[in-house]
Design an enzyme around this catalytic site. Structure first.
Site, PDB file in Angstrom:
ATOM      1  N   TYR A  75       0.856  -1.188   0.000  1.00 22.17           N
ATOM      2  CA  TYR A  75       0.000   0.000   0.000  1.00 22.17           C
ATOM      3  C   TYR A  75       0.888   1.232   0.000  1.00 22.17           C
ATOM      4  CZ  TYR A  75      -3.337   3.518   1.739  1.00 22.17           C
ATOM      5  OH  TYR A  75      -4.124   4.640   1.902  1.00 22.17           O
ATOM      6  N   LYS A 107       5.240   9.465   8.474  1.00 25.61           N
ATOM      7  CA  LYS A 107       5.171   8.940   9.845  1.00 25.61           C
ATOM      8  C   LYS A 107       6.311   9.464  10.739  1.00 25.61           C
ATOM      9  CE  LYS A 107       2.685   4.990   7.963  1.00 25.61           C
ATOM     10  NZ  LYS A 107       1.331   4.947   8.522  1.00 25.61           N
ATOM     11  N   ASP A 154       9.396   2.851  -0.952  1.00 27.10           N
ATOM     12  CA  ASP A 154       8.401   3.519  -0.122  1.00 27.10           C
ATOM     13  C   ASP A 154       8.731   3.180   1.341  1.00 27.10           C
ATOM     14  OD1 ASP A 154       4.746   3.633   0.053  1.00 27.10           O
ATOM     15  OD2 ASP A 154       6.332   4.414   1.352  1.00 27.10           O
TER      16      ASP A 154
HETATM   17  P1  KE4 Z   1      -0.426   8.510   4.558  1.00 25.02           P
HETATM   18  O1  KE4 Z   1      -1.014   9.240   3.379  1.00 25.02           O
HETATM   19  O2  KE4 Z   1      -1.464   7.704   5.316  1.00 25.02           O
HETATM   20  O3  KE4 Z   1       0.391   9.433   5.480  1.00 25.02           O
HETATM   21  O4  KE4 Z   1       0.667   7.462   4.023  1.00 25.02           O
HETATM   22  C1  KE4 Z   1       0.279   6.538   3.048  1.00 25.02           C
HETATM   23  C2  KE4 Z   1       1.232   5.362   3.096  1.00 25.02           C
HETATM   24  C3  KE4 Z   1       2.236   5.264   2.155  1.00 25.02           C
HETATM   25  N1  KE4 Z   1       3.108   4.236   2.171  1.00 25.02           N
HETATM   26  C4  KE4 Z   1       3.045   3.273   3.111  1.00 25.02           C
HETATM   27  C5  KE4 Z   1       4.038   2.153   3.090  1.00 25.02           C
HETATM   28  C6  KE4 Z   1       2.044   3.323   4.109  1.00 25.02           C
HETATM   29  O5  KE4 Z   1       1.977   2.349   5.051  1.00 25.02           O
HETATM   30  C7  KE4 Z   1       1.122   4.387   4.115  1.00 25.02           C
HETATM   31  C8  KE4 Z   1       0.004   4.494   5.139  1.00 25.02           C
HETATM   32  N2  KE4 Z   1      -0.016   3.486   6.135  1.00 25.02           N
HETATM   33  C9  KE4 Z   1      -1.310   3.219   6.714  1.00 25.02           C
HETATM   34  C10 KE4 Z   1      -1.182   2.049   7.682  1.00 25.02           C
HETATM   35  N3  KE4 Z   1      -0.762   0.865   7.073  1.00 25.02           N
HETATM   36  C11 KE4 Z   1      -1.872   4.437   7.392  1.00 25.02           C
HETATM   37  C12 KE4 Z   1      -3.025   4.180   8.320  1.00 25.02           C
HETATM   38  C13 KE4 Z   1      -4.320   4.601   7.743  1.00 25.02           C
HETATM   39  O6  KE4 Z   1      -4.502   4.439   6.515  1.00 25.02           O
HETATM   40  O7  KE4 Z   1      -5.143   5.096   8.536  1.00 25.02           O
END
Ligand code: KE4
Length: 423
Positions: free
Chosen positions: A144, A267, A239
């Protein structure tokens, strides 16, 4: 435990927000429970609106590596806030943070700060396409990378492995340039480069997959991706939104000694405040406006509060690099408790753990890819989630997430959690 106030708030929240939440996983949909509304958090603990205390292994999905409300970070943010929240103009703090990133992750010679991981990935892909003048992107099933249209995909016709939208509202044309390979499956990548020779701009990969639960790269997988992208004049995008500063000060690229062309961060780099970042080789990043023709912009990009939290967090980690050994030892203890529970109770349970990231899967299959990860019994996971919550342990409300350990988790927290796992 009483959850009356959370239940009441959830009912009201659903009147004003889709599903009562601002990110779907928070709705506890796959574990069949009412989500907890959190009042506050400190160190390894979070407290819900009913006054219940939990040991937190979600850590806000990764940012909380120092634990919640770290005194130094809070003090720095409070001080910065007194000078203004955002200027929409360059500040010294953006230099300090991007220089720190370059110092800790040398592949990121030049970085652009944005406000989320999604924005970082979306912009990195646009930059890769602009730099290579090619359109197709390879991603891996189960990884993801945020919710930009071209990445909300699932495998289309297996033969073509072209993607099709995996969300309403994404036009088919937006996913025509997205190709899907299988994580840890070398041939699935080779086939795409043969079929779409000369058309692939980049591979984007979670160097350690943490969105299908935690799945580690096969020993040769990342070197293979580095080699095949070089051979095909495509870029390799790591990523590291989760793994960046999580697996070590130099992330997964340091851990596995692979130099990607572009890296995305989120993060931890924001220390709990909204920050994303993308960066890499200077010649690639100089494609980005205003220097180059790849447009990207953001009102709150690099704002003084978020950069303050990020700088302070990275400075604390850099000053205490021994933390990473401690984090890994704590995670290993948790992994051991899962394995012991599984064998003692004859429960099919696998654990993948690396650094302070881990995940328990309820399957007999060794979890080395998406297929094995999705063979996990998600009902068993939901039961495990409920058991842990009722014992005051807050873990991800989904099988396909990770368990995060923080510096603030004490030996007592770990022992209590190990006991809860074995119940
Ligand atoms: P954000 O747009 O949520 O800050 O990041 C997206 C993203 C990009 N790349 C990786 C590897 C990620 O894990 C994420 C977002 N992670 C999720 C949890 N697996 C965020 C939690 C959520 O969606 O509420």
């Amino acid at each position: 435990m009483i959850h009356d106030k959370s239940i009441e708030l959830f009912h009201k929240a659903k009147q004003f927000m889709p599903g009562g939440v601002n990110s779907p996983v928070r709705a506890f949909g796959s574990v069949g429970r009412t989500p907890l509304f959190i009042e506050k958090a400190k160190g390894s603990k979070i407290y819900d609106v009913d006054g219940n205390e939990y040991i937190d292994y979600v850590c806000s999905w990764g940012p909380g590596i120092l634990g919640h409300a770290n005194d130094e970070v809070i003090e720095a943010v409070q001080k910065a806030a007194m000078d203004g929240l955002t200027f929409g103009a360059p500040t010294k703090k953006e230099i300090i943070l991007t220089e720190l990133i370059a110092d800790l992750m040398p592949s990121m010679e030049m970085t652009r700060l944005v406000s989320s991981g999604t924005e970082a990935v979306m912009s990195a892909i646009r930059t890769a396409r602009g730099y290579t003048k090619k359109d197709m992107i390879i991603k891996f099933r189960g990884c993801y990378h945020g919710h930009s249209d071209g990445l909300l995909v699932k495998a289309g016709s297996a033969a073509l492995t072209q993607a099709v939208p995996d969300s309403a509202g994404v036009p088919k044309s937006y996913t025509d340039n997205t190709l899907i390979a299988e994580y840890n499956d070398y041939d699935s990548v080779r086939e795409l480069f043969e079929r779409y020779k000369g058309k692939i701009a980049a591979i984007i990969v979670e160097p350690v997959a943490a969105n299908m639960g935690v799945v580690l790269p096969d020993d040769g997988f990342l070197p293979f991706l580095r080699e095949i992208t070089l051979e095909n004049e495509a870029l390799l995008i790591f990523d590291e939104v989760i793994t960046g500063f999580r697996l070590g000060l130099d992330g997964a690229q340091g851990y596995y000694n692979i130099k990607p062309d572009l890296t995305t961060l989120g993060k931890i780099v924001g220390g709990g405040m909204p920050i994303g970042a993308y960066g890499g080789r200077r010649e690639i990043m100089e494609m980005v406006s205003p220097v180059g023709p790849v447009y990207q912009a953001g009102t709150l990009s690099g704002n003084p509060i978020a950069t303050t939290a990020g700088i302070k967090t990275l400075e604390i980690l850099k000053r205490n690099s021994y933390y990473y050994n401690e984090l890994e030892n704590k995670a290993k203890k948790l992994a051991g408790a899962f394995i012991e529970y599984g064998s003692r109770n004859n429960v099919s349970l696998q654990v993948n753990q690396i650094g302070s990231l881990l995940c328990a899967f309820f399957t007999k299959e060794i979890v080395v890819d998406f297929k094995a990860a999705t063979s996990s019994d998600t009902n068993q996971y939901a039961n495990y989630f409920g058991r842990m919550l009722d014992q005051g342990i807050y873990i991800a409300p989904s099988q396909y997430e990770a368990m995060f350990v923080s510096v603030a988790h004490t030996d007592e927290d770990i022992e209590k959690t190990c006991r809860a796992i074995s119940m």
